[in-house]
Design an enzyme around this catalytic site. Structure first.
Site, PDB file in Angstrom:
ATOM      1  N   HIS A   1     -11.570  -2.452   2.126  1.00 14.90           N
ATOM      2  CA  HIS A   1     -10.808  -1.645   3.080  1.00 14.90           C
ATOM      3  C   HIS A   1     -11.444  -1.821   4.457  1.00 14.90           C
ATOM      4  CE1 HIS A   1      -9.622   2.598   4.578  1.00 14.90           C
ATOM      5  NE2 HIS A   1      -8.487   1.946   4.400  1.00 14.90           N
TER       6      HIS A   1
ATOM      7  N   GLU B   1      -1.411  -1.256  -4.163  1.00 15.97           N
ATOM      8  CA  GLU B   1      -2.559  -0.533  -3.608  1.00 15.97           C
ATOM      9  C   GLU B   1      -2.289   0.961  -3.567  1.00 15.97           C
ATOM     10  OE1 GLU B   1      -5.026  -0.222   0.613  1.00 15.97           O
ATOM     11  OE2 GLU B   1      -3.619  -1.877   0.293  1.00 15.97           O
TER      12      GLU B   1
ATOM     13  N   GLU C   1     -10.606   2.724  -1.835  1.00 18.26           N
ATOM     14  CA  GLU C   1     -10.999   2.927  -0.436  1.00 18.26           C
ATOM     15  C   GLU C   1     -11.465   4.348  -0.173  1.00 18.26           C
ATOM     16  OE1 GLU C   1      -6.888   3.667   1.976  1.00 18.26           O
ATOM     17  OE2 GLU C   1      -7.051   1.768   0.910  1.00 18.26           O
TER      18      GLU C   1
ATOM     19  N   ASP D   1       0.856  -1.186   0.000  1.00 12.66           N
ATOM     20  CA  ASP D   1       0.000   0.000   0.000  1.00 12.66           C
ATOM     21  C   ASP D   1       0.890   1.234   0.000  1.00 12.66           C
ATOM     22  OD1 ASP D   1      -1.777   2.052   0.437  1.00 12.66           O
ATOM     23  OD2 ASP D   1      -2.378   1.401   2.445  1.00 12.66           O
TER      24      ASP D   1
ATOM     25  N   HIS E   1      -0.305   4.284  -0.273  1.00 14.64           N
ATOM     26  CA  HIS E   1      -1.040   5.358   0.404  1.00 14.64           C
ATOM     27  C   HIS E   1      -1.124   6.609  -0.454  1.00 14.64           C
ATOM     28  CE1 HIS E   1      -2.403   6.524   4.634  1.00 14.64           C
ATOM     29  NE2 HIS E   1      -2.801   5.270   4.469  1.00 14.64           N
TER      30      HIS E   1
END
Length: 387
Positions: free
Chosen positions: A295, A219, A245, A193, A195
Site C-alpha cells: 500500500h 482488494e 493495508e 479496490d 475499500h
C-alpha cells in the site's frame, strides 16, 4: 563510524501536501546526521503526532543505530501495546532510524535489509477514483499504452461524498470490469479496490457477476476485523484477495497468512511498524507463498522506504503508485526536491545513502496542517457505511 550517535531531537510535522496531510517525522542526532520518516494513519495525524511526542521523551539520548531494540521498547513501553495510532507513530520513527543508519554507514537502506534483490520496482497504477465506466476503461488503456501491465480500478460510486449503496454499485462495476477485460485483453493484470465497503454476501454477489478470469485481484472487499468472514468469502470465489493495508502488526497478519486466506499482502510500511516489522511479515509471507503488494498512497518518504523494502525481499509483486494521478499533488517537488521518480512503470532503486529522499524542512514548516475528514458515507436509509 566509530563515534556513538545520540538522538537529540524528534520533530513531528503534520503538513498539508496536495490534497491531504502527510505526517512526517524528523529525527536528529548529535553528529548532524538526521532521518525522515512518515506515518500512514491518514486523517488522524494529530493523534499520531501526540504519540510521537510521548515516545520522544524517553528516546532523546538513545543510540539511533539500535533500531530493533528501540522498536521493542517503543512497542512494549506501555501496558496497552499496539493499535493503529501507536503503530503509525512507531512506523515513522522506525523509518527515520533506517534513514539515519544508512546515512551513517554510507549505504542505501536496502543494504540494512539484506541487500538488493532487484534493480527496478514494478508498480501498478490506478484509473483514479473519479473515473467510472467507459472513462475508466479509456484511462486504463492510456496507462497500458504508457507501459503499465498491472492496473487497478475503483468501483462505481467510489467518489460519492454522501450516499453509497453497495447493491447499486456492484452490478454497474461488474459490467465495467467485464468490458475492461474485453478491451484490454488477457495479458494485463486487472484489479479493483472496494475499500472494504461490502458485506460477505455483497462481495460474493459481485464476484459472481464477473466473467471468469476478469479480475486478477480483489482488494479489500470487506472489513478486516474478523478473519472468519474472509474465510467464508474465500469459499465463494477463486479471485485472489489483496488485503492488509489496515494491519498494524505482524500479529494482525497472522491468521490471514497462516490460514491461506489471501494471496497478496497490501502491507503498509507506515502503518505496520516500519521496515523492521515489514521485513518480519515479508519473511512469514514468503514461507506461505504470499507476495507483497504494498500500500503506498502517501508521500515520497513512504514511497522511498517501500522501494527499499521491495528491493530487499524475494516475494514481491507490484508497488502501488499514485504518481500518474498528478492532481493529488502528494509528490510536491518544492517539499521533496530529491525523491523517487518513475521510469516508465517502474521505480529505479536508488543507491543514495539512507532512504535517498530529501525534505525541504523550511517549506513544510510554512505549510500548516489542515483538518481533513474522509467522506462520512450513508446508505439511502440513513444508516452509516464505510468510506
Amino acid at each position: 563510524m566509530t563515534t556513538k550517535l545520540k538522538i537529540t531531537a524528534i520533530k513531528p510535522y503534520p503538513v498539508w501536501v496536495g490534497t491531504r496531510n502527510q505526517m512526517l517525522v524528523k529525527i536528529e542526532t548529535d553528529s548532524g546526521i538526521f532521518g525522515w520518516g512518515e506515518s500512514g494513519l491518514s486523517g488522524r495525524e494529530k493523534a499520531v503526532a501526540g504519540a510521537i511526542e510521548h515516545y520522544r521523551e524517553f528516546l532523546i539520548g538513545r543510540d539511533p543505530m539500535q533500531i530493533g531494540r528501540i522498536w521493542q521498547e517503543v512497542y512494549r513501553s506501555q501496558y496497552f501495546e499496539g493499535g493503529r495510532v501507536l503503530q503509525a507513530a512507531i512506523s515513522a520513527i522506525d523509518i527515520a532510524l533506517h534513514d539515519i543508519k544508512g546515512k551513517a554507514l554510507g549505504v542505501p537502506a536496502f543494504e540494512l535489509l539484506g541487500g538488493k534483490q532487484r534493480d527496478r520496482i514494478p508498480t501498478f497504477a490506478s484509473t483514479g477514483d473519479e473515473a467510472e465506466g467507459d472513462v475508466a476503461i479509456e484511462r486504463a488503456q492510456e496507462l497500458r499504452a504508457q507501459g503499465w501491465q498491472a492496473i487497478r480500478f475503483f468501483p462505481i460510486g467510489q467518489n460519492n461524498k454522501g450516499i453509497f449503496e453497495p447493491r447499486e454499485s456492484i452490478g454497474a462495476t461488474a459490467t465495467m470490469l467485464n468490458k475492461a477485460r474485453d478491451a484490454l485483453g488477457d495479458d494485463v493484470v486487472l484489479g479493483i479496490d472496494y475499500h472494504h465497503r461490502l458485506s460477505v454476501a455483497e462481495a460474493a454477489s459481485f464476484c459472481n457477476k464477473l466473467g471468469r478470469g476478469v479480475l486478477d485481484f480483489l482488494e479489500e472487499p470487506i472489513r478486516d476485523e474478523t478473519p472468519e468472514a474472509y474465510e467464508s468469502l474465500r469459499t465463494m470465489t477463486d479471485i485472489p484477495f489483496a488485503i492488509g493495508e489496515e494491519f498494524a502488526s505482524k500479529w494482525q497478519f497472522l491468521p490471514y497468512i497462516e490460514r491461506g486466506i489471501h494471496q497478496f499482502n497490501r502491507l503498509d510500511v507506515c502503518n505496520v511498524g516500519g521496515l523492521t516489522e515489514a521485513m518480519k511479515v515479508a519473511g512469514w509471507s514468503e514461507a506461505h507463498y504470499v507476495d507483497l503488494m504494498p500500500h503506498n498512497p502517501l508521500g515520497p518518504v513512504c514511497t522511498a522506504a517501500t522501494i527499499h523494502l521491495a528491493a530487499a525481499v524475494p516475494n514481491f509483486a507490484w508497488l502501488e503508485t499514485r504518481a500518474p494521478e498528478a492532481r493529488l499533488g502528494f509528490d510536491n517537488s518544492d517539499f521533496f526536491p530529491v525523491q523517487p521518480r518513475l521510469d516508465g512503470p517502474d521505480y529505479p532503486v536508488s543507491d543514495l545513502p539512507g532512504l535517498g529522499v530529501e525534505v525541504n524542512e523550511e517549506a513544510i514548516k510554512a505549510e500548516s496542517f489542515r483538518f481533513w475528514e474522509a467522506p462520512h458515507l450513508k446508505r439511502r436509509d440513513g444508516s452509516v457505511t464505510n468510506w
